[in-house]
Scaffold this motif. Structure first.
Motif, PDB file in Angstrom:
ATOM      1  N   ILE A 168       0.819  -1.215   0.000  1.00 41.76           N
ATOM      2  CA  ILE A 168       0.000   0.000   0.000  1.00 41.76           C
ATOM      3  C   ILE A 168       0.849   1.259   0.000  1.00 41.76           C
ATOM      4  CG2 ILE A 168      -0.203  -0.010   2.526  1.00 41.76           C
ATOM      5  CD1 ILE A 168      -3.026   1.068   2.246  1.00 41.76           C
ATOM      6  N   ASP A 169       2.065   1.163   0.548  1.00 39.08           N
ATOM      7  CA  ASP A 169       2.960   2.338   0.579  1.00 39.08           C
ATOM      8  C   ASP A 169       3.306   2.809  -0.826  1.00 39.08           C
ATOM      9  OD1 ASP A 169       5.997   0.761   0.413  1.00 39.08           O
ATOM     10  OD2 ASP A 169       4.262  -0.351   1.133  1.00 39.08           O
ATOM     11  N   LYS A 170       3.419   1.868  -1.796  1.00 36.49           N
ATOM     12  CA  LYS A 170       3.729   2.250  -3.175  1.00 36.49           C
ATOM     13  C   LYS A 170       2.582   3.072  -3.777  1.00 36.49           C
ATOM     14  CE  LYS A 170       7.520  -0.299  -3.243  1.00 36.49           C
ATOM     15  NZ  LYS A 170       7.541  -1.664  -3.753  1.00 36.49           N
ATOM     16  N   LEU A 171       1.357   2.686  -3.461  1.00 32.15           N
ATOM     17  CA  LEU A 171       0.183   3.413  -3.950  1.00 32.15           C
ATOM     18  C   LEU A 171       0.129   4.823  -3.369  1.00 32.15           C
ATOM     19  CD1 LEU A 171      -2.632   3.504  -5.366  1.00 32.15           C
ATOM     20  CD2 LEU A 171      -3.579   2.526  -3.261  1.00 32.15           C
ATOM     21  N   VAL A 172       0.350   4.925  -2.062  1.00 28.79           N
ATOM     22  CA  VAL A 172       0.257   6.223  -1.380  1.00 28.79           C
ATOM     23  C   VAL A 172       1.349   7.169  -1.867  1.00 28.79           C
ATOM     24  CG1 VAL A 172       0.452   7.363   0.862  1.00 28.79           C
ATOM     25  CG2 VAL A 172      -0.901   5.279   0.648  1.00 28.79           C
ATOM     26  N   LYS A 173       2.579   6.633  -2.013  1.00 28.82           N
ATOM     27  CA  LYS A 173       3.693   7.493  -2.426  1.00 28.82           C
ATOM     28  C   LYS A 173       3.523   7.994  -3.858  1.00 28.82           C
ATOM     29  CE  LYS A 173       6.970   5.395   0.778  1.00 28.82           C
ATOM     30  NZ  LYS A 173       8.072   4.422   0.954  1.00 28.82           N
ATOM     31  N   LYS A 174       2.875   7.192  -4.710  1.00 32.31           N
ATOM     32  CA  LYS A 174       2.710   7.614  -6.104  1.00 32.31           C
ATOM     33  C   LYS A 174       1.449   8.446  -6.307  1.00 32.31           C
ATOM     34  CE  LYS A 174       2.432   6.206 -10.887  1.00 32.31           C
ATOM     35  NZ  LYS A 174       2.603   5.159 -11.903  1.00 32.31           N
ATOM     36  N   SER A 175       0.337   8.029  -5.695  1.00 28.07           N
ATOM     37  CA  SER A 175      -0.956   8.640  -6.012  1.00 28.07           C
ATOM     38  C   SER A 175      -1.612   9.360  -4.852  1.00 28.07           C
ATOM     39  CB  SER A 175      -1.908   7.558  -6.551  1.00 28.07           C
ATOM     40  OG  SER A 175      -1.355   6.909  -7.665  1.00 28.07           O
ATOM     41  N   GLY A 176      -0.944   9.398  -3.684  1.00 27.73           N
ATOM     42  CA  GLY A 176      -1.549  10.079  -2.546  1.00 27.73           C
ATOM     43  C   GLY A 176      -2.567   9.203  -1.838  1.00 27.73           C
ATOM     44  N   ASP A 177      -3.244   9.783  -0.835  1.00 27.17           N
ATOM     45  CA  ASP A 177      -4.161   8.985  -0.007  1.00 27.17           C
ATOM     46  C   ASP A 177      -5.630   9.240  -0.317  1.00 27.17           C
ATOM     47  OD1 ASP A 177      -4.520  11.490   1.033  1.00 27.17           O
ATOM     48  OD2 ASP A 177      -3.784  11.032   3.045  1.00 27.17           O
ATOM     49  N   GLU A 178      -5.931   9.942  -1.417  1.00 28.55           N
ATOM     50  CA  GLU A 178      -7.340  10.236  -1.745  1.00 28.55           C
ATOM     51  C   GLU A 178      -8.134   8.959  -1.971  1.00 28.55           C
ATOM     52  OE1 GLU A 178     -10.025  12.773  -4.982  1.00 28.55           O
ATOM     53  OE2 GLU A 178      -7.840  12.642  -5.200  1.00 28.55           O
ATOM     54  N   ILE A 179      -7.512   7.976  -2.651  1.00 28.98           N
ATOM     55  CA  ILE A 179      -8.194   6.711  -2.901  1.00 28.98           C
ATOM     56  C   ILE A 179      -8.571   6.025  -1.594  1.00 28.98           C
ATOM     57  CG2 ILE A 179      -5.919   5.614  -3.210  1.00 28.98           C
ATOM     58  CD1 ILE A 179      -9.208   4.355  -4.688  1.00 28.98           C
ATOM     59  N   LEU A 180      -7.686   6.064  -0.609  1.00 24.60           N
ATOM     60  CA  LEU A 180      -7.971   5.429   0.682  1.00 24.60           C
ATOM     61  C   LEU A 180      -9.094   6.167   1.406  1.00 24.60           C
ATOM     62  CD1 LEU A 180      -4.313   4.787   1.929  1.00 24.60           C
ATOM     63  CD2 LEU A 180      -5.796   3.281   0.609  1.00 24.60           C
ATOM     64  N   TYR A 181      -9.059   7.490   1.323  1.00 25.03           N
ATOM     65  CA  TYR A 181     -10.101   8.294   1.970  1.00 25.03           C
ATOM     66  C   TYR A 181     -11.467   7.963   1.381  1.00 25.03           C
ATOM     67  CZ  TYR A 181     -12.808  12.372   3.402  1.00 25.03           C
ATOM     68  OH  TYR A 181     -13.788  13.180   3.923  1.00 25.03           O
ATOM     69  N   ASN A 182     -11.551   7.873   0.044  1.00 30.81           N
ATOM     70  CA  ASN A 182     -12.834   7.597  -0.608  1.00 30.81           C
ATOM     71  C   ASN A 182     -13.325   6.177  -0.341  1.00 30.81           C
ATOM     72  OD1 ASN A 182     -13.456  10.120  -1.964  1.00 30.81           O
ATOM     73  ND2 ASN A 182     -11.658   9.733  -3.201  1.00 30.81           N
ATOM     74  N   LEU A 183     -12.403   5.215  -0.293  1.00 29.30           N
ATOM     75  CA  LEU A 183     -12.808   3.834   0.014  1.00 29.30           C
ATOM     76  C   LEU A 183     -13.343   3.714   1.443  1.00 29.30           C
ATOM     77  CD1 LEU A 183      -9.987   1.725  -1.710  1.00 29.30           C
ATOM     78  CD2 LEU A 183     -12.393   1.845  -2.374  1.00 29.30           C
ATOM     79  N   THR A 184     -12.702   4.433   2.385  1.00 27.60           N
ATOM     80  CA  THR A 184     -13.181   4.358   3.780  1.00 27.60           C
ATOM     81  C   THR A 184     -14.540   5.032   3.939  1.00 27.60           C
ATOM     82  OG1 THR A 184     -11.919   6.360   4.334  1.00 27.60           O
ATOM     83  CG2 THR A 184     -10.858   4.247   4.784  1.00 27.60           C
ATOM     84  N   ARG A 185     -14.923   5.896   3.008  1.00 29.84           N
ATOM     85  CA  ARG A 185     -16.232   6.565   3.075  1.00 29.84           C
ATOM     86  C   ARG A 185     -17.351   5.713   2.498  1.00 29.84           C
ATOM     87  NH1 ARG A 185     -15.345  11.362  -0.406  1.00 29.84           N
ATOM     88  NH2 ARG A 185     -17.615  11.247  -0.517  1.00 29.84           N
ATOM     89  N   PHE A 186     -16.993   4.674   1.737  1.00 27.46           N
ATOM     90  CA  PHE A 186     -18.010   3.880   1.051  1.00 27.46           C
ATOM     91  C   PHE A 186     -19.064   3.306   2.001  1.00 27.46           C
ATOM     92  CE2 PHE A 186     -16.030   2.597  -3.272  1.00 27.46           C
ATOM     93  CZ  PHE A 186     -16.825   3.522  -3.910  1.00 27.46           C
ATOM     94  N   ASN A 187     -18.630   2.842   3.169  1.00 28.58           N
ATOM     95  CA  ASN A 187     -19.578   2.192   4.085  1.00 28.58           C
ATOM     96  C   ASN A 187     -20.715   3.118   4.490  1.00 28.58           C
ATOM     97  OD1 ASN A 187     -18.594  -0.465   4.272  1.00 28.58           O
ATOM     98  ND2 ASN A 187     -16.963   0.192   5.652  1.00 28.58           N
ATOM     99  N   GLY A 188     -20.453   4.417   4.532  1.00 29.80           N
ATOM    100  CA  GLY A 188     -21.513   5.369   4.879  1.00 29.80           C
ATOM    101  C   GLY A 188     -22.526   5.557   3.772  1.00 29.80           C
ATOM    102  N   GLU A 189     -22.180   5.110   2.546  1.00 25.70           N
ATOM    103  CA  GLU A 189     -23.062   5.300   1.390  1.00 25.70           C
ATOM    104  C   GLU A 189     -23.719   3.991   0.948  1.00 25.70           C
ATOM    105  OE1 GLU A 189     -20.675   7.074  -1.627  1.00 25.70           O
ATOM    106  OE2 GLU A 189     -19.886   8.632  -0.311  1.00 25.70           O
ATOM    107  N   LEU A 190     -23.315   2.865   1.550  1.00 25.68           N
ATOM    108  CA  LEU A 190     -23.842   1.562   1.153  1.00 25.68           C
ATOM    109  C   LEU A 190     -24.838   1.033   2.189  1.00 25.68           C
ATOM    110  CD1 LEU A 190     -20.456  -0.076   0.032  1.00 25.68           C
ATOM    111  CD2 LEU A 190     -22.268   0.742  -1.495  1.00 25.68           C
ATOM    112  N   LYS A 191     -25.874   0.330   1.697  1.00 17.87           N
ATOM    113  CA  LYS A 191     -26.854  -0.284   2.596  1.00 17.87           C
ATOM    114  C   LYS A 191     -26.746  -1.812   2.579  1.00 17.87           C
ATOM    115  CE  LYS A 191     -30.218   3.465   2.222  1.00 17.87           C
ATOM    116  NZ  LYS A 191     -31.586   3.860   1.790  1.00 17.87           N
ATOM    117  N   ASN A 192     -26.646  -2.379   1.385  1.00 19.82           N
ATOM    118  CA  ASN A 192     -26.618  -3.838   1.258  1.00 19.82           C
ATOM    119  C   ASN A 192     -25.202  -4.412   1.301  1.00 19.82           C
ATOM    120  OD1 ASN A 192     -29.431  -3.923   0.891  1.00 19.82           O
ATOM    121  ND2 ASN A 192     -29.193  -3.477  -1.302  1.00 19.82           N
ATOM    122  N   ALA A 193     -24.224  -3.594   0.993  1.00 20.33           N
ATOM    123  CA  ALA A 193     -22.833  -4.066   0.922  1.00 20.33           C
ATOM    124  C   ALA A 193     -21.987  -3.414   2.001  1.00 20.33           C
ATOM    125  CB  ALA A 193     -22.252  -3.767  -0.458  1.00 20.33           C
TER     126      ALA A 193
END
Length: 429
Positions: A168-193
């Motif tokens: 995961i460090d390779k992803l963060v160093k190249k593309s930043g942590d926006e992807i991680l932030y958005n993935l952690t927000r998914f649970n607040g937007e999902l009902k069945n998953a």
């Protein structure tokens, strides 16, 4: 025009290898990609991961996990083992659970991570190519559309989705942590998953690159995998060797020696497996009756040389210039040289290459990087009232370094012939 007569059959090139006495029964067991049914000395870590992911079997959201540890400490193997067990347990209970494993060294952008998650969830690789596919393309969509499509896909399929971000460090160093932030927000937007994330990293410091909000969400649970010691590596190798080699072909000292050498390299099980496999391959090529400790030592030298060549070829030009200056000093019968001597020669090398001449401090930084990569050896020595200085020397594989540098067009002889070697011979007499 006379047509050449078509040859039939083999010319016998491989006959000598067919006559070789069998060394291997199944060499694939010694490769990193092989997933064993048993992982010695990792039961506490496996139990910890299983306990954290256990809510999945009740269709509840597990905590996110950050897993740290040096290369070859069993992180990926343990996560894949627990993931496979979890999917099987959920299947038996009629629950839907997907464990999606992404290698962030290869999939290292926000877009590609999202597209690959969708691809894995839909299991597109198992679908015929003529069937309709609703997957996100690997390029071409706006990012917000990708998120919306993935969210809709997750919601329509339901269940628990465990996303493993390996390296995961390779992803963060190249593309930043926006992807991680958005993935952690998914649970607040999902009902069945539901979504849970597991981050695996060799770099304990990569969390310094994370926003505090991302870090608090991602590191709900943290696990550290300690390095293996030599006896533990012996157990791992013995289990694999029993399946990999024909009976009686391994000398008794081979496995302890492989384990001892790998334990010196931070307890890396991958290194130990490579040593054992390459030792067997060297014995096989020689048509030797057994794999001996001599083969293990030859395998160690081969691995070090091969990894050194890959490392040197990928160095930036300035690092190669510093390294070339060291080779010049080595040619002047100076097996050990100081930072000051390297800096003096480097200036001439930089001018010959037509690159900027770096400051003494920056040269020192590059020397430290070369030491850390294992390209050179170094030590700090005290010169009494003259202070302390760093001494450096090459290990084995100097010829490999020289050959690798010569393949870089910047380091062709025509460019470097202007360096006055005679002046340095007089200067460092």
């Amino acid at each position: 025009m006379v047509q050449a007569e078509k040859k039939s059959g083999s010319s016998g090139l491989f006959n000598k290898y067919l006559k070789n006495r069998g060394i291997f029964k199944n060499r694939e067991v010694l490769r990193h990609s092989f997933r064993p049914n048993n992982l010695p000395h990792r039961t506490p870590q496996i139990d910890s991961i299983a306990a954290i992911l256990a809510p999945s079997i009740r269709n509840e959201t597990p905590s996110n996990i950050l897993i740290y540890g040096k290369t070859g400490t069993g992180k990926t193997a343990c996560v894949k083992y627990v993931g496979a067990e979890l999917e099987n347990a959920c299947l038996e209970m009629g629950k839907r659970c997907n464990v999606i494993h992404l290698n962030c060294e290869l999939i290292d952008t926000q877009y590609r991570v999202l597209a690959q998650i969708a691809n894995e969830i839909e299991n597109l690789d198992s679908k015929p190519s003529d069937k309709p596919r609703t997957s996100i393309p690997m390029t071409g969509w706006p990012t917000d559309q990708v998120y919306a499509e993935l969210r809709n896909l997750l919601e329509s399929l339901g269940g628990v989705n465990v996303i493993v971000l390996d390296e995961i460090d390779k992803l963060v160093k190249k593309s930043g942590d926006e992807i991680l932030y958005n993935l952690t927000r998914f649970n607040g937007e999902l009902k069945n998953a539901k979504i849970s994330m597991i981050g695996i990293s060799n770099d304990l410091r990569f969390t310094n690159f994370l926003d505090p909000r991302v870090l608090s969400s991602l590191s709900e649970e943290e696990l550290v995998f300690p390095p293996y010691n030599a006896p533990q590596l012996c157990d791992i190798l013995q289990e694999r060797a029993d399946v990999a080699f024909e009976e009686g072909v391994l000398d008794l000292g081979c496995i302890p020696l492989c384990a001892a050498l790998a334990a010196q390299e931070h307890g890396d099980a991958r290194r130990a497996l490579d040593l054992l496999r390459i030792s067997g391959e060297l014995a096989e090529r020689e048509n030797a009756p057994k794999v001996s400790e001599v083969h293990v030592k030859s395998a160690q030298q081969k691995i070090e040389t091969d990894s050194l060549i890959v490392c040197v070829s990928s160095l930036p030009t300035q690092s190669k210039a510093v390294l070339y200056a060291m080779l010049i000093l080595s040619d002047l019968n100076r097996p050990v040289f100081t930072t000051g001597e390297v800096a003096q020669v480097y200036r001439d090398v930089a001018q010959a290459l037509d690159v900027d001449v770096l400051t003494h401090r920056r040269i020192t930084d590059l020397i430290s990087e070369l030491t850390m990569l294992g390209v050179i050896n170094s030590r700090v020595v005290s010169r009494g009232r003259y202070g302390r200085t760093k001494e450096m020397w090459f290990g084995t594989g100097t010829s490999g370094i020289r050959e690798t540098l010569s393949k870089d067009e910047r380091f062709e002889e025509e460019r470097l012939h202007q360096i006055d070697i005679g002046r340095f011979r007089t200067l460092f007499r």
